[in-house]
Design a protein around this motif. Sequence first.
Motif, PDB file in Angstrom:
ATOM      1  N   ALA A 188      12.369  31.344 -17.441  1.00 10.78           N
ATOM      2  CA  ALA A 188      13.095  31.744 -18.646  1.00 10.78           C
ATOM      3  C   ALA A 188      13.903  33.015 -18.401  1.00 10.78           C
ATOM      4  CB  ALA A 188      12.112  31.948 -19.793  1.00 10.78           C
ATOM      5  N   GLY A 189      13.310  33.981 -17.688  1.00  9.96           N
ATOM      6  CA  GLY A 189      14.023  35.229 -17.413  1.00  9.96           C
ATOM      7  C   GLY A 189      15.238  35.020 -16.526  1.00  9.96           C
ATOM      8  N   GLY A 190      15.110  34.145 -15.524  1.00 17.02           N
ATOM      9  CA  GLY A 190      16.255  33.865 -14.666  1.00 17.02           C
ATOM     10  C   GLY A 190      17.401  33.236 -15.429  1.00 17.02           C
ATOM     11  N   LEU A 191      17.079  32.281 -16.310  1.00 20.38           N
ATOM     12  CA  LEU A 191      18.132  31.670 -17.127  1.00 20.38           C
ATOM     13  C   LEU A 191      18.716  32.690 -18.103  1.00 20.38           C
ATOM     14  CD1 LEU A 191      16.561  28.165 -17.848  1.00 20.38           C
ATOM     15  CD2 LEU A 191      18.307  28.765 -16.165  1.00 20.38           C
ATOM     16  N   GLY A 192      17.845  33.582 -18.617  1.00 17.56           N
ATOM     17  CA  GLY A 192      18.346  34.639 -19.493  1.00 17.56           C
ATOM     18  C   GLY A 192      19.315  35.548 -18.764  1.00 17.56           C
ATOM     19  N   LEU A 193      19.027  35.849 -17.500  1.00 16.43           N
ATOM     20  CA  LEU A 193      19.942  36.670 -16.698  1.00 16.43           C
ATOM     21  C   LEU A 193      21.274  35.952 -16.510  1.00 16.43           C
ATOM     22  CD1 LEU A 193      20.570  39.108 -14.899  1.00 16.43           C
ATOM     23  CD2 LEU A 193      19.395  37.922 -13.017  1.00 16.43           C
ATOM     24  N   ALA A 194      21.217  34.622 -16.289  1.00 10.06           N
ATOM     25  CA  ALA A 194      22.456  33.859 -16.129  1.00 10.06           C
ATOM     26  C   ALA A 194      23.282  33.882 -17.419  1.00 10.06           C
ATOM     27  CB  ALA A 194      22.125  32.414 -15.736  1.00 10.06           C
ATOM     28  N   ILE A 195      22.596  33.852 -18.568  1.00  7.35           N
ATOM     29  CA  ILE A 195      23.312  33.932 -19.845  1.00  7.35           C
ATOM     30  C   ILE A 195      23.958  35.307 -19.996  1.00  7.35           C
ATOM     31  CG2 ILE A 195      23.056  33.919 -22.357  1.00  7.35           C
ATOM     32  CD1 ILE A 195      20.755  31.931 -21.986  1.00  7.35           C
ATOM     33  N   ALA A 196      23.166  36.356 -19.705  1.00  7.78           N
ATOM     34  CA  ALA A 196      23.675  37.718 -19.862  1.00  7.78           C
ATOM     35  C   ALA A 196      24.815  38.007 -18.894  1.00  7.78           C
ATOM     36  CB  ALA A 196      22.542  38.720 -19.646  1.00  7.78           C
ATOM     37  N   ALA A 197      24.814  37.352 -17.733  1.00 10.93           N
ATOM     38  CA  ALA A 197      25.868  37.596 -16.747  1.00 10.93           C
ATOM     39  C   ALA A 197      27.226  37.125 -17.233  1.00 10.93           C
ATOM     40  CB  ALA A 197      25.519  36.907 -15.432  1.00 10.93           C
ATOM     41  N   ASP A 198      27.227  36.175 -18.178  1.00 10.55           N
ATOM     42  CA  ASP A 198      28.475  35.714 -18.808  1.00 10.55           C
ATOM     43  C   ASP A 198      29.517  35.282 -17.781  1.00 10.55           C
ATOM     44  OD1 ASP A 198      30.097  35.073 -20.932  1.00 10.55           O
ATOM     45  OD2 ASP A 198      30.940  37.097 -21.118  1.00 10.55           O
ATOM     46  N   GLY A 199      29.061  34.513 -16.788  1.00  6.44           N
ATOM     47  CA  GLY A 199      30.000  33.962 -15.813  1.00  6.44           C
ATOM     48  C   GLY A 199      30.211  34.789 -14.577  1.00  6.44           C
ATOM     49  N   ALA A 200      29.662  36.029 -14.519  1.00  8.39           N
ATOM     50  CA  ALA A 200      29.782  36.836 -13.301  1.00  8.39           C
ATOM     51  C   ALA A 200      29.005  36.137 -12.185  1.00  8.39           C
ATOM     52  CB  ALA A 200      29.240  38.242 -13.531  1.00  8.39           C
ATOM     53  N   LEU A 201      29.683  35.810 -11.096  1.00  9.55           N
ATOM     54  CA  LEU A 201      29.127  34.914 -10.094  1.00  9.55           C
ATOM     55  C   LEU A 201      27.824  35.435  -9.490  1.00  9.55           C
ATOM     56  CD1 LEU A 201      29.230  32.428  -8.315  1.00  9.55           C
ATOM     57  CD2 LEU A 201      30.782  33.657  -6.774  1.00  9.55           C
ATOM     58  N   ALA A 202      27.804  36.684  -9.024  1.00  8.03           N
ATOM     59  CA  ALA A 202      26.637  37.201  -8.307  1.00  8.03           C
ATOM     60  C   ALA A 202      25.400  37.193  -9.198  1.00  8.03           C
ATOM     61  CB  ALA A 202      26.922  38.607  -7.789  1.00  8.03           C
ATOM     62  N   TRP A 203      25.533  37.720 -10.424  1.00  9.52           N
ATOM     63  CA  TRP A 203      24.379  37.785 -11.322  1.00  9.52           C
ATOM     64  C   TRP A 203      23.988  36.408 -11.835  1.00  9.52           C
ATOM     65  CZ3 TRP A 203      21.321  41.722 -11.243  1.00  9.52           C
ATOM     66  CH2 TRP A 203      21.819  42.990 -10.926  1.00  9.52           C
ATOM     67  N   SER A 204      24.951  35.559 -12.097  1.00 14.83           N
ATOM     68  CA  SER A 204      24.635  34.201 -12.544  1.00 14.83           C
ATOM     69  C   SER A 204      23.870  33.438 -11.472  1.00 14.83           C
ATOM     70  CB  SER A 204      25.919  33.448 -12.908  1.00 14.83           C
ATOM     71  OG  SER A 204      26.591  34.063 -13.981  1.00 14.83           O
ATOM     72  N   LEU A 205      24.323  33.575 -10.216  1.00 14.98           N
ATOM     73  CA  LEU A 205      23.645  32.892  -9.119  1.00 14.98           C
ATOM     74  C   LEU A 205      22.242  33.457  -8.902  1.00 14.98           C
ATOM     75  CD1 LEU A 205      24.115  30.707  -6.952  1.00 14.98           C
ATOM     76  CD2 LEU A 205      24.853  32.534  -5.409  1.00 14.98           C
ATOM     77  N   ALA A 206      22.110  34.780  -9.020  1.00 20.38           N
ATOM     78  CA  ALA A 206      20.785  35.391  -8.895  1.00 20.38           C
ATOM     79  C   ALA A 206      19.855  34.885  -9.989  1.00 20.38           C
ATOM     80  CB  ALA A 206      20.902  36.913  -8.957  1.00 20.38           C
ATOM     81  N   GLY A 207      20.365  34.788 -11.213  1.00 19.65           N
ATOM     82  CA  GLY A 207      19.550  34.271 -12.306  1.00 19.65           C
ATOM     83  C   GLY A 207      19.127  32.833 -12.074  1.00 19.65           C
ATOM     84  N   LEU A 208      20.048  32.001 -11.575  1.00 25.16           N
ATOM     85  CA  LEU A 208      19.716  30.607 -11.304  1.00 25.16           C
ATOM     86  C   LEU A 208      18.694  30.502 -10.184  1.00 25.16           C
ATOM     87  CD1 LEU A 208      20.349  27.689 -12.072  1.00 25.16           C
ATOM     88  CD2 LEU A 208      22.196  27.711 -10.381  1.00 25.16           C
ATOM     89  N   ALA A 209      18.789  31.367  -9.174  1.00 26.07           N
ATOM     90  CA  ALA A 209      17.818  31.352  -8.078  1.00 26.07           C
ATOM     91  C   ALA A 209      16.426  31.739  -8.577  1.00 26.07           C
ATOM     92  CB  ALA A 209      18.266  32.305  -6.965  1.00 26.07           C
ATOM     93  N   LEU A 210      16.341  32.801  -9.394  1.00 25.01           N
ATOM     94  CA  LEU A 210      15.046  33.191  -9.970  1.00 25.01           C
ATOM     95  C   LEU A 210      14.484  32.080 -10.843  1.00 25.01           C
ATOM     96  CD1 LEU A 210      15.761  36.915 -10.942  1.00 25.01           C
ATOM     97  CD2 LEU A 210      14.318  36.083  -9.073  1.00 25.01           C
ATOM     98  N   ALA A 211      15.349  31.477 -11.643  1.00 29.07           N
ATOM     99  CA  ALA A 211      14.895  30.385 -12.513  1.00 29.07           C
ATOM    100  C   ALA A 211      14.372  29.218 -11.689  1.00 29.07           C
ATOM    101  CB  ALA A 211      16.039  29.930 -13.418  1.00 29.07           C
ATOM    102  N   THR A 212      15.034  28.898 -10.584  1.00 29.80           N
ATOM    103  CA  THR A 212      14.600  27.783  -9.747  1.00 29.80           C
ATOM    104  C   THR A 212      13.238  28.050  -9.119  1.00 29.80           C
ATOM    105  OG1 THR A 212      16.915  27.280  -9.250  1.00 29.80           O
ATOM    106  CG2 THR A 212      15.255  26.280  -7.830  1.00 29.80           C
ATOM    107  N   ILE A 213      12.974  29.291  -8.750  1.00 25.62           N
ATOM    108  CA  ILE A 213      11.645  29.641  -8.228  1.00 25.62           C
ATOM    109  C   ILE A 213      10.586  29.356  -9.286  1.00 25.62           C
ATOM    110  CG2 ILE A 213      10.162  31.535  -7.470  1.00 25.62           C
ATOM    111  CD1 ILE A 213      12.658  32.823  -6.227  1.00 25.62           C
ATOM    112  N   GLY A 214      10.830  29.831 -10.510  1.00 22.94           N
ATOM    113  CA  GLY A 214       9.865  29.594 -11.578  1.00 22.94           C
ATOM    114  C   GLY A 214       9.707  28.126 -11.910  1.00 22.94           C
TER     115      GLY A 214
END
Length: 473
Positions: free
Chosen positions: A347-373
């Motif tokens: 949930a936190g990783g997806l939340g980071l992807a939402i907060a990144a608002d399309g910024a590639l580095a943070w969105s990708l980091a959020g998706l990677a964290l979400a995939t781990i969970g």
Amino acid sequence: MSQGATLLHLRGAAGMDAIYRKISWRLLPLLMLCCAVAYLDRVNVDLVARHIGASLAFRDHVHNWGMAAFFIGYGVFAIPCNLLLEHLGTRKMLLRTMLGWAAFSAASAFVRSPLEFYLIRFLLGVFEAGFFPGVILYLTWWFPSGRRARAIALFAASTLAAALLAAPLSAAMLPALAPLDLFDGWQWLLLAQALPPLVLGVFAWWYLDDRPGEADWLSSFEQQMVAQDLARDEARRHGGSSKDVDVDEHEAPTALAVLWALLRDRTMMLLGVANLLLTGAGFAIVHWSPPLLQRWTAGAQLPPAQLALLALVPGLAGIVGMVAIGYDSDRRRERRGHFVASTVLAAGGLGLAIAADGALAWSLAGLALATIGIASATPLLLAIATDLLTRAQMAIGVALITSLGVLGGAFGPALGARLLAWGDTAAMLAALVGAYLAAGLVLLLALRLAPRRGDPASLRARGDKLARNSDQR
């Protein structure tokens, strides 16, 4: 006490670790390869959907209903297939299962009407229903509860690896096969990808053993120690002594009685609901990750090779994370906290992807964290379920929870598409955040209702030194 038993007793968990490493290296590589092939045969139609639609004039809804037919077949037949596996043995059942799905995967190349497509996908689901829950059941015959999370995580990691390789593999094979006469390229692709399960099914029948007592690659002493370890584990989890584990066949409940008892068991049904939420959200993420990455990189003007490497990041992170978390769960003899942490991480990783608002580095980091969970939660949930089920309930219980989870695969991508139509990427990701947090809360409720003896964290009984050290591993 024999010399071998004395040495193992003195070495404690190190001796058992050596035996279980031997078992892991013997069983898991082949099972992982079979699982990867199963995933490829499940999604190869998705990868060539555009070509099938152009060749047969199928509309998008035909493909969507075909996906639903697969999951219906899988969900309905998971329990019968697991009962057959318990009755026939793993070798015979895997041979039948893999030959069946190879046949119907190949038959997908020759469909000519939507009805034929639905029927083939349904039958493919029927045969694949005997694989994943069957292997989870098989692993419970070889690994005690304190070692299952890492074994299940390693096995399930192969689906992530297959997901990473499926699209580039099919993309490379399709143009190579297209010039061949007789069939279209997509037909050759489906036929070619149906060959591996055919070969692996025969090899698994020859290579695997149904139970530790039948494995001639284990010494008689190692077979005895594994049998005692499994019996001791069953007795500790469900009371009684290890001598009481084997139930006389005349006293064993019928399959219908076991199924009815599990359907009335609030803990098991809640675990099924948690698995439904996890699987539905997980399929949605897998299905929509490529479009999300395309949106996030739309303005970056990245070369295709770099885009392909970026697409690998979440999956690779998920593989490493799920194996590490499964290992740590076994090492600490704790499940609940690891599962909740995984859902919060998703949930936190997806939340980071939402907060990144399309910024590639943070969105990708959020998706990677979400995939781990996301990747870590399902093996932990299955380990929790096998901790709670008795030996008599194991075949039906594992299949029931798996089949409930499969229902999520039927609606997850469709729900994601509807949310994207109603709102935007943030709306879809927010819904998935809610699904993962809900899965964590449902599991907490399930464990609150479960008998305390079923939780690995509550297994505090101590016997001889060997049993103590085995517990701590």
